[in-house]
Design a protein around this motif. Structure first.
Motif, PDB file in Angstrom:
ATOM      1  N   GLY A  80       0.812  -1.201   0.000  1.00  0.00           N
ATOM      2  CA  GLY A  80       0.000   0.000   0.000  1.00  0.00           C
ATOM      3  C   GLY A  80       0.849   1.256   0.000  1.00  0.00           C
ATOM      4  O   GLY A  80       2.079   1.199  -0.019  1.00  0.00           O
ATOM      5  N   HIS A  97      -3.403   4.640   2.241  1.00  0.00           N
ATOM      6  CA  HIS A  97      -4.519   5.042   1.394  1.00  0.00           C
ATOM      7  C   HIS A  97      -5.754   4.154   1.604  1.00  0.00           C
ATOM      8  O   HIS A  97      -6.863   4.523   1.220  1.00  0.00           O
ATOM      9  N   LYS A  98      -5.568   3.000   2.248  1.00  0.00           N
ATOM     10  CA  LYS A  98      -6.695   2.118   2.560  1.00  0.00           C
ATOM     11  C   LYS A  98      -7.337   2.466   3.902  1.00  0.00           C
ATOM     12  O   LYS A  98      -8.332   1.843   4.286  1.00  0.00           O
TER      13      LYS A  98
END
Length: 301
Positions: A80, A97-98
């Protein structure tokens, strides 16, 4: 991933980051490597000047490194992109970003740099294949060929001095009016190095393999390879966000122990070194891991 708290978080899982992780894993340090899988040398067909792996592809070296580091159970991996980070009571917290967040006592930036491509058609397609940055990484393989240097001033002069030992067919393309002093021009002339100060419009190529350089006046010049000096920026905005100083050249400022100007934050690899090579990235990462382990030991022993 259930585990959220680590001793060390490494942002970037290429050569420098993996080398750091190996050193930490061998000291049983709980370590998280966060990597987005987009290395800057992804177009480069082969890596050179790295003992035991000379001629391997960048991906082959990375796969071997990952397989070896994964054998150390205290090292964890997360696929990620880190989008934010902050200092917290016992170290640092990063968010991806998750939306996942992780904390650690120490942080390592092995996040690399991003090359800024010039507005020359075909340049980016050739970058790392037939338009290269470093004679130590690529010079032997492209020796004795008709070679261009797409650069100006001191940087072009420096490249010319190094490449002169590898080929006697060198032309400097300054992409506009040249910026050489009289002494430099005399030296270039003495070594039969030509200067073309026309603006470059396009690089004609076949699948990234340079054939001709096209100038704005419509003229063309055939070359087999080219060296280029282009600007870059940090691949991650987090070092600046967390207060790490940058050098005048744009690298993260580190001391001899790979420590940044912010306590608890280290950096290694291309983002903090002028020497862009696999070998120096691996060395920097190995040193970083050792220095972090030393700090953690001193803090707890």
């Amino acid at each position: 991933m259930n585990k959220k708290d680590f001793e060390v978080i490494i942002i970037g899982g290429s050569y420098a980051g993996l080398s750091t992780a190996m050193a930490l894993g061998r000291s049983l340090r709980t370590t998280l490597v966060i990597d987005a899988g987009n290395p800057c040398n992804r177009q480069t067909p082969h890596s050179h000047n790295f003992l035991t792996q000379d001629g391997s592809t960048p991906n082959e070296i990375s796969e071997i490194a990952q397989d070896q580091v994964k054998k150390y159970n205290s090292v964890h991996f997360y696929n990620g992109l880190v989008v934010s980070g902050k200092k917290v009571k016992n170290g640092f917290e990063v968010t991806t970003h998750k939306g996942d967040s992780f904390t650690a006592k120490k942080m390592v930036f092995a996040s690399g740099i991003k090359d800024l491509m010039p507005s020359i058609k075909g340049f980016s397609e050739c970058w790392g294949i037939s338009v290269v940055h470093c004679p130590y990484c690529h010079g032997y393989e492209i020796r004795n060929t008709k070679t261009a240097i797409i650069a100006n001033g001191d940087r072009a002069f420096h490249l010319a001095s190094l490449i002169n030992n590898l080929t006697d067919q060198i032309t400097v393309l300054t992409n506009g009016k040249h910026d050489f002093d009289e002494t430099q021009i005399k030296k270039l002339e003495r070594h039969n190095i030509k200067i073309i100060d026309k603006k470059v419009l396009e690089i004609e190529h076949v699948n990234g393999h340079l054939e001709k350089v096209v100038f704005y006046d419509g003229s063309k010049e055939s070359f087999e390879y080219a060296y280029a000096s282009i600007p870059f920026e940090q691949n991650s905005h987090l070092p600046k966000m967390l207060g790490c100083n940058l050098t005048d050249q744009g690298h993260i400022e580190v001391n001899a122990m790979q420590k940044t100007t912010q306590e608890g934050i280290f950096a290694c690899g291309d983002n903090s070194s002028m020497m862009r090579s696999v070998a120096t990235a691996v060395y920097g990462g190995n040193l970083t891991g050792a220095m972090i382990n030393h700090e953690l030991t001193q803090e707890s022993f």
